[in-house]
Design a protein around this motif. Structure first.
Motif, PDB file in Angstrom:
ATOM      1  N   LEU A  20       0.834  -1.199   0.000  1.00  0.00           N
ATOM      2  CA  LEU A  20       0.000   0.000   0.000  1.00  0.00           C
ATOM      3  C   LEU A  20       0.871   1.253   0.000  1.00  0.00           C
ATOM      4  O   LEU A  20       0.629   2.199  -0.750  1.00  0.00           O
ATOM      5  CB  LEU A  20      -0.930  -0.008   1.213  1.00  0.00           C
ATOM      6  N   ALA A  21       1.921   1.273   0.826  1.00  0.00           N
ATOM      7  CA  ALA A  21       2.831   2.428   0.895  1.00  0.00           C
ATOM      8  C   ALA A  21       3.565   2.622  -0.422  1.00  0.00           C
ATOM      9  O   ALA A  21       3.685   3.744  -0.916  1.00  0.00           O
ATOM     10  CB  ALA A  21       3.828   2.247   2.035  1.00  0.00           C
ATOM     11  N   THR A  22       4.041   1.525  -1.017  1.00  0.00           N
ATOM     12  CA  THR A  22       4.758   1.612  -2.297  1.00  0.00           C
ATOM     13  C   THR A  22       3.845   2.137  -3.400  1.00  0.00           C
ATOM     14  O   THR A  22       4.225   3.029  -4.168  1.00  0.00           O
ATOM     15  CB  THR A  22       5.313   0.227  -2.691  1.00  0.00           C
ATOM     16  N   ASP A  23       2.626   1.609  -3.472  1.00  0.00           N
ATOM     17  CA  ASP A  23       1.666   2.067  -4.486  1.00  0.00           C
ATOM     18  C   ASP A  23       1.303   3.536  -4.277  1.00  0.00           C
ATOM     19  O   ASP A  23       1.159   4.301  -5.233  1.00  0.00           O
ATOM     20  CB  ASP A  23       0.399   1.208  -4.458  1.00  0.00           C
ATOM     21  N   HIS A  24       1.154   3.944  -3.015  1.00  0.00           N
ATOM     22  CA  HIS A  24       0.816   5.334  -2.699  1.00  0.00           C
ATOM     23  C   HIS A  24       1.935   6.274  -3.136  1.00  0.00           C
ATOM     24  O   HIS A  24       1.700   7.292  -3.788  1.00  0.00           O
ATOM     25  CB  HIS A  24       0.565   5.460  -1.192  1.00  0.00           C
ATOM     26  N   ARG A  25       3.178   5.939  -2.816  1.00  0.00           N
ATOM     27  CA  ARG A  25       4.317   6.781  -3.209  1.00  0.00           C
ATOM     28  C   ARG A  25       4.450   6.858  -4.728  1.00  0.00           C
ATOM     29  O   ARG A  25       4.776   7.906  -5.275  1.00  0.00           O
ATOM     30  CB  ARG A  25       5.599   6.269  -2.577  1.00  0.00           C
ATOM     31  N   ARG A  26       4.192   5.759  -5.419  1.00  0.00           N
ATOM     32  CA  ARG A  26       4.261   5.748  -6.882  1.00  0.00           C
ATOM     33  C   ARG A  26       3.209   6.691  -7.481  1.00  0.00           C
ATOM     34  O   ARG A  26       3.503   7.465  -8.388  1.00  0.00           O
ATOM     35  CB  ARG A  26       4.059   4.326  -7.402  1.00  0.00           C
ATOM     36  N   SER A  27       2.003   6.665  -6.941  1.00  0.00           N
ATOM     37  CA  SER A  27       0.956   7.545  -7.467  1.00  0.00           C
ATOM     38  C   SER A  27       1.243   9.006  -7.131  1.00  0.00           C
ATOM     39  O   SER A  27       0.955   9.901  -7.930  1.00  0.00           O
ATOM     40  CB  SER A  27      -0.420   7.126  -6.951  1.00  0.00           C
ATOM     41  N   LEU A  28       1.834   9.265  -5.956  1.00  0.00           N
ATOM     42  CA  LEU A  28       2.194  10.646  -5.613  1.00  0.00           C
ATOM     43  C   LEU A  28       3.298  11.168  -6.522  1.00  0.00           C
ATOM     44  O   LEU A  28       3.274  12.338  -6.914  1.00  0.00           O
ATOM     45  CB  LEU A  28       2.648  10.730  -4.159  1.00  0.00           C
ATOM     46  N   ALA A  29       4.257  10.334  -6.863  1.00  0.00           N
ATOM     47  CA  ALA A  29       5.331  10.747  -7.777  1.00  0.00           C
ATOM     48  C   ALA A  29       4.735  11.148  -9.122  1.00  0.00           C
ATOM     49  O   ALA A  29       5.154  12.141  -9.731  1.00  0.00           O
ATOM     50  CB  ALA A  29       6.352   9.638  -7.946  1.00  0.00           C
ATOM     51  N   ALA A  30       3.735  10.422  -9.583  1.00  0.00           N
ATOM     52  CA  ALA A  30       3.073  10.764 -10.850  1.00  0.00           C
ATOM     53  C   ALA A  30       2.334  12.096 -10.741  1.00  0.00           C
ATOM     54  O   ALA A  30       2.158  12.792 -11.735  1.00  0.00           O
ATOM     55  CB  ALA A  30       2.103   9.653 -11.247  1.00  0.00           C
ATOM     56  N   ASP A  31       1.921  12.465  -9.521  1.00  0.00           N
ATOM     57  CA  ASP A  31       1.219  13.736  -9.296  1.00  0.00           C
ATOM     58  C   ASP A  31       2.160  14.889  -8.983  1.00  0.00           C
ATOM     59  O   ASP A  31       1.714  15.988  -8.673  1.00  0.00           O
ATOM     60  CB  ASP A  31       0.221  13.589  -8.151  1.00  0.00           C
ATOM     61  N   GLY A  32       3.481  14.647  -8.997  1.00  0.00           N
ATOM     62  CA  GLY A  32       4.433  15.730  -8.807  1.00  0.00           C
ATOM     63  C   GLY A  32       5.064  15.795  -7.422  1.00  0.00           C
ATOM     64  O   GLY A  32       5.854  16.696  -7.152  1.00  0.00           O
ATOM     65  N   TRP A  33       4.720  14.885  -6.527  1.00  0.00           N
ATOM     66  CA  TRP A  33       5.369  14.863  -5.216  1.00  0.00           C
ATOM     67  C   TRP A  33       6.779  14.340  -5.378  1.00  0.00           C
ATOM     68  O   TRP A  33       7.086  13.605  -6.304  1.00  0.00           O
ATOM     69  CB  TRP A  33       4.602  13.954  -4.259  1.00  0.00           C
ATOM     70  N   SER A  34       7.674  14.731  -4.470  1.00  0.00           N
ATOM     71  CA  SER A  34       9.045  14.236  -4.528  1.00  0.00           C
ATOM     72  C   SER A  34       9.446  13.666  -3.166  1.00  0.00           C
ATOM     73  O   SER A  34       8.964  14.099  -2.124  1.00  0.00           O
ATOM     74  CB  SER A  34      10.004  15.354  -4.941  1.00  0.00           C
ATOM     75  N   ASP A  35      10.332  12.678  -3.213  1.00  0.00           N
ATOM     76  CA  ASP A  35      10.844  12.028  -2.005  1.00  0.00           C
ATOM     77  C   ASP A  35      12.341  12.313  -1.953  1.00  0.00           C
ATOM     78  O   ASP A  35      13.094  11.854  -2.797  1.00  0.00           O
ATOM     79  CB  ASP A  35      10.575  10.528  -2.081  1.00  0.00           C
ATOM     80  N   VAL A  36      12.767  13.099  -0.965  1.00  0.00           N
ATOM     81  CA  VAL A  36      14.168  13.456  -0.816  1.00  0.00           C
ATOM     82  C   VAL A  36      14.649  12.941   0.534  1.00  0.00           C
ATOM     83  O   VAL A  36      14.183  13.397   1.580  1.00  0.00           O
ATOM     84  CB  VAL A  36      14.368  14.987  -0.911  1.00  0.00           C
ATOM     85  N   GLU A  37      15.532  11.973   0.495  1.00  0.00           N
ATOM     86  CA  GLU A  37      16.110  11.385   1.700  1.00  0.00           C
ATOM     87  C   GLU A  37      15.034  10.965   2.700  1.00  0.00           C
ATOM     88  O   GLU A  37      15.129  11.213   3.904  1.00  0.00           O
ATOM     89  CB  GLU A  37      17.105  12.354   2.339  1.00  0.00           C
ATOM     90  N   GLY A  38      13.967  10.330   2.191  1.00  0.00           N
ATOM     91  CA  GLY A  38      12.917   9.820   3.056  1.00  0.00           C
ATOM     92  C   GLY A  38      11.893  10.843   3.505  1.00  0.00           C
ATOM     93  O   GLY A  38      11.001  10.531   4.276  1.00  0.00           O
ATOM     94  N   ARG A  39      12.001  12.072   3.014  1.00  0.00           N
ATOM     95  CA  ARG A  39      11.025  13.125   3.342  1.00  0.00           C
ATOM     96  C   ARG A  39      10.235  13.445   2.087  1.00  0.00           C
ATOM     97  O   ARG A  39      10.803  13.618   1.022  1.00  0.00           O
ATOM     98  CB  ARG A  39      11.735  14.362   3.879  1.00  0.00           C
ATOM     99  N   ASP A  40       8.915  13.544   2.221  1.00  0.00           N
ATOM    100  CA  ASP A  40       8.031  13.769   1.079  1.00  0.00           C
ATOM    101  C   ASP A  40       7.637  15.240   0.984  1.00  0.00           C
ATOM    102  O   ASP A  40       7.361  15.876   1.999  1.00  0.00           O
ATOM    103  CB  ASP A  40       6.769  12.908   1.237  1.00  0.00           C
ATOM    104  N   TYR A  41       7.632  15.734  -0.257  1.00  0.00           N
ATOM    105  CA  TYR A  41       7.280  17.135  -0.502  1.00  0.00           C
ATOM    106  C   TYR A  41       6.216  17.217  -1.582  1.00  0.00           C
ATOM    107  O   TYR A  41       6.310  16.558  -2.608  1.00  0.00           O
ATOM    108  CB  TYR A  41       8.514  17.936  -0.956  1.00  0.00           C
TER     109      TYR A  41
END
Length: 57
Positions: free
Chosen positions: A29-50
């Motif tokens: 669930l976490a992996t799928d959520h992060r993948r969909s957020l990346a497609a929406d323009g979110w970024s993951d920098v050193e374990g912190r999401d923006y």
């Protein structure tokens, strides 16, 4: 089961929540959520999401 991600920027209240209606392992669930957020323009920098408005430079 739900998975929530918050923007790590100090002045941002943006959150994203993803729920699953069928049994899904928490890691998947976490992996799928992060993948969909990346497609929406979110970024993951050193374990912190923006969110897209607060991309770190």
């Amino acid at each position: 089961m739900a998975h929530t991600i918050r923007c790590a920027h100090d002045d941002c209240d943006e959150i994203s929540t993803r729920a699953s209606f069928k049994p899904t392992p928490r890691e998947q669930l976490a992996t799928d959520h992060r993948r969909s957020l990346a497609a929406d323009g979110w970024s993951d920098v050193e374990g912190r999401d923006y969110c897209p408005e607060h991309r770190p430079s």
